[in-house]
Design a protein around this motif. Structure first.
Motif, PDB file in Angstrom:
ATOM      1  N   LEU A 198      -3.653 -29.105  16.417  1.00  0.00           N
ATOM      2  CA  LEU A 198      -3.969 -27.961  15.571  1.00  0.00           C
ATOM      3  C   LEU A 198      -2.783 -27.019  15.543  1.00  0.00           C
ATOM      4  O   LEU A 198      -1.946 -27.012  16.450  1.00  0.00           O
ATOM      5  N   PHE A 199      -2.705 -26.218  14.474  1.00  0.00           N
ATOM      6  CA  PHE A 199      -1.607 -25.276  14.329  1.00  0.00           C
ATOM      7  C   PHE A 199      -1.999 -23.922  14.899  1.00  0.00           C
ATOM      8  O   PHE A 199      -3.145 -23.491  14.832  1.00  0.00           O
ATOM      9  N   ILE A 210      -2.234 -28.707  20.913  1.00  0.00           N
ATOM     10  CA  ILE A 210      -3.313 -29.656  21.130  1.00  0.00           C
ATOM     11  C   ILE A 210      -4.504 -28.934  21.742  1.00  0.00           C
ATOM     12  O   ILE A 210      -4.347 -28.047  22.585  1.00  0.00           O
ATOM     13  N   VAL A 211      -5.694 -29.313  21.309  1.00  0.00           N
ATOM     14  CA  VAL A 211      -6.921 -28.811  21.912  1.00  0.00           C
ATOM     15  C   VAL A 211      -7.725 -29.998  22.416  1.00  0.00           C
ATOM     16  O   VAL A 211      -7.813 -31.036  21.759  1.00  0.00           O
ATOM     17  N   LEU A 253     -11.905 -20.702  24.849  1.00  0.00           N
ATOM     18  CA  LEU A 253     -11.145 -21.833  24.329  1.00  0.00           C
ATOM     19  C   LEU A 253      -9.797 -22.008  25.030  1.00  0.00           C
ATOM     20  O   LEU A 253      -9.243 -23.107  25.034  1.00  0.00           O
ATOM     21  N   VAL A 254      -9.308 -20.946  25.628  1.00  0.00           N
ATOM     22  CA  VAL A 254      -7.936 -20.925  26.136  1.00  0.00           C
ATOM     23  C   VAL A 254      -7.644 -22.076  27.094  1.00  0.00           C
ATOM     24  O   VAL A 254      -6.591 -22.738  27.020  1.00  0.00           O
ATOM     25  N   ARG A 255      -8.544 -22.386  28.004  1.00  0.00           N
ATOM     26  CA  ARG A 255      -8.275 -23.411  29.010  1.00  0.00           C
ATOM     27  C   ARG A 255      -8.237 -24.829  28.449  1.00  0.00           C
ATOM     28  O   ARG A 255      -7.839 -25.758  29.141  1.00  0.00           O
ATOM     29  N   PHE A 256      -8.644 -25.006  27.193  1.00  0.00           N
ATOM     30  CA  PHE A 256      -8.614 -26.326  26.564  1.00  0.00           C
ATOM     31  C   PHE A 256      -7.392 -26.513  25.664  1.00  0.00           C
ATOM     32  O   PHE A 256      -7.272 -27.538  24.996  1.00  0.00           O
ATOM     33  N   LEU A 257      -6.482 -25.524  25.640  1.00  0.00           N
ATOM     34  CA  LEU A 257      -5.325 -25.571  24.760  1.00  0.00           C
ATOM     35  C   LEU A 257      -4.072 -26.012  25.517  1.00  0.00           C
ATOM     36  O   LEU A 257      -3.918 -25.733  26.716  1.00  0.00           O
ATOM     37  N   SER A 258      -3.166 -26.649  24.805  1.00  0.00           N
ATOM     38  CA  SER A 258      -1.927 -27.123  25.416  1.00  0.00           C
ATOM     39  C   SER A 258      -0.829 -26.057  25.417  1.00  0.00           C
ATOM     40  O   SER A 258       0.234 -26.265  25.987  1.00  0.00           O
ATOM     41  N   PHE A 259      -1.077 -24.923  24.778  1.00  0.00           N
ATOM     42  CA  PHE A 259      -0.059 -23.890  24.637  1.00  0.00           C
ATOM     43  C   PHE A 259      -0.538 -22.587  25.273  1.00  0.00           C
ATOM     44  O   PHE A 259      -1.747 -22.331  25.352  1.00  0.00           O
ATOM     45  N   PRO A 260       0.361 -21.746  25.739  1.00  0.00           N
ATOM     46  CA  PRO A 260      -0.026 -20.476  26.378  1.00  0.00           C
ATOM     47  C   PRO A 260      -0.538 -19.476  25.364  1.00  0.00           C
ATOM     48  O   PRO A 260      -0.108 -19.458  24.212  1.00  0.00           O
TER      49      PRO A 260
END
Length: 353
Positions: free
Chosen positions: A230-231, A244-245, A344-351
């Motif tokens: 995702l963007f 990435i999520v 959602l934050v903990r499932f994301l690949s970016f900070p």
């Protein structure tokens, strides 16, 4: 041994080796490169196809390597014959021509009843009768344009899902001229149908994709949560980047685009019509990604939030614990901003700052 004879032997061996390589390469052409690392070991099954004018892909883990593609193709065909605008003889197209449909299928009735629930939930922001309005407006990066000498009120009178009477034995549109179009939610319904089918077959781990909509359950062949690209915005530069999520038994849908917009009064505006007013939405929301338990809800809400705007989206996120969102929006005089649900934050690949 004669030096020339030795050279001839060496040249012959080299030529023979080259011929073997050429033969091996030519016999390889037209064949896929076989990956034996996971598929045969884990029992992963994958296949793809076309539906509703786009591509779909199904991947699932099954120790028995059962092939469910024929059944899923049949399921999608039956679904399309009920609600797809891409099928000329579908029920919804016949209803659009005749204004009355006797003995509708359970599928069409179910989709209409669920659409009514989303219509009420979103205060009419998601309306499958919006088609007449889409025909009189055109969007481009240079702006939005209404057809010459067009009275929006006339076309707005043909919009409103409550003007469609729904029973198990009859569907009637009043007044005549109302058009139903489920392109904003049909993919979500289809994803859930396929998911229910796989679960009924005992499949607990799968990822289904139709166009840009996704539904995931369980884990992939590596034992990890299924991951979707995702963007998002890089906070320091406000530029778009791909991340990435990971989906934990969830569906994901994105509406809007950071590339499709026009500017008015220093605000970037999306190519979105508000079916409640008949005019373009001016809320500044450019992209809405919704993650939820089922695909039909995520798909419908992503489209509806583009009409409702980022403020209403954040308010909805604050009162519902079954949804997560990633919103990209702007306000007058300001740059692009991003909202991400805390859960959602903990499932994301970016900070996320």
């Amino acid at each position: 041994m004669n030096p020339n004879a030795r050279k001839n032997i060496i040249y012959s061996l080299v030529l023979f080796a080259m011929l073997l390589l050429v033969y091996a390469w030519r016999t390889r052409e037209g064949k896929p490169v076989i990956d034996t690392s996971a598929k045969s070991v884990t029992g992963k099954v994958s296949f793809s196809g076309k539906t509703m004018g786009t591509a779909f892909q199904v991947s699932y883990l099954d120790p028995s390597n059962r092939d469910f593609q024929p059944s899923i193709d049949s399921l999608l065909n039956v679904f399309n014959l009920s609600v797809s605008g891409y099928e000329p003889t579908s029920e919804v197209n016949r209803l659009n021509l005749k204004d009355t449909l006797i003995s509708p299928s359970k599928t069409l009735v179910s989709v209409l009843k669920e659409s009514n629930k989303m219509y009420d939930l979103t205060a009419a922001a998601l309306d499958p009768t919006r088609s007449p309005l889409e025909k009189i407006w055109s969007f481009s990066p240079s702006g939005v344009k209404l057809q010459d000498s067009t009275d929006v009120r006339i076309f707005l009178s043909l919009v409103g899902l409550k003007k469609v009477i729904i029973t198990d034995s009859l569907i009637r549109k009043s007044p005549p001229g109302i058009l139903l179009d489920f392109s904003g939610s049909a993919k979500g319904f289809a994803l859930d149908l396929i998911g229910e089918f796989l679960e009924a077959k005992g499949i607990k781990n799968f990822l289904i994709q139709i166009g840009g909509e996704n539904l995931a359950r369980g884990v992939n062949e590596k034992g990890e949560l299924w991951k979707i690209g995702l963007f998002h915005l890089v906070d320091s530069t406000q530029t778009k980047s791909e991340g990435i999520v990971a989906l934990q038994d969830q569906a994901i849908s994105t509406a809007g685009s950071l590339e499709q917009f026009y500017t008015r009064d220093s605000i970037r505006l999306s190519f979105t019509l508000d079916p409640r007013t008949g005019y373009p939405a001016t809320n500044g929301l450019l992209s809405a990604t919704v993650i939820g338990r089922d695909a039909k809800t995520a798909d419908a809400l992503a489209d509806a939030l583009m009409v409702m705007g980022w403020r209403e989206a954040i308010r909805m996120d604050s009162i519902r614990d079954d949804l997560q969102m990633l919103l990209i929006y702007n306000e007058k005089g300001g740059g692009l901003k991003q909202y991400i649900s805390p859960e959602l934050v903990r499932f994301l690949s970016f900070p996320v700052n």
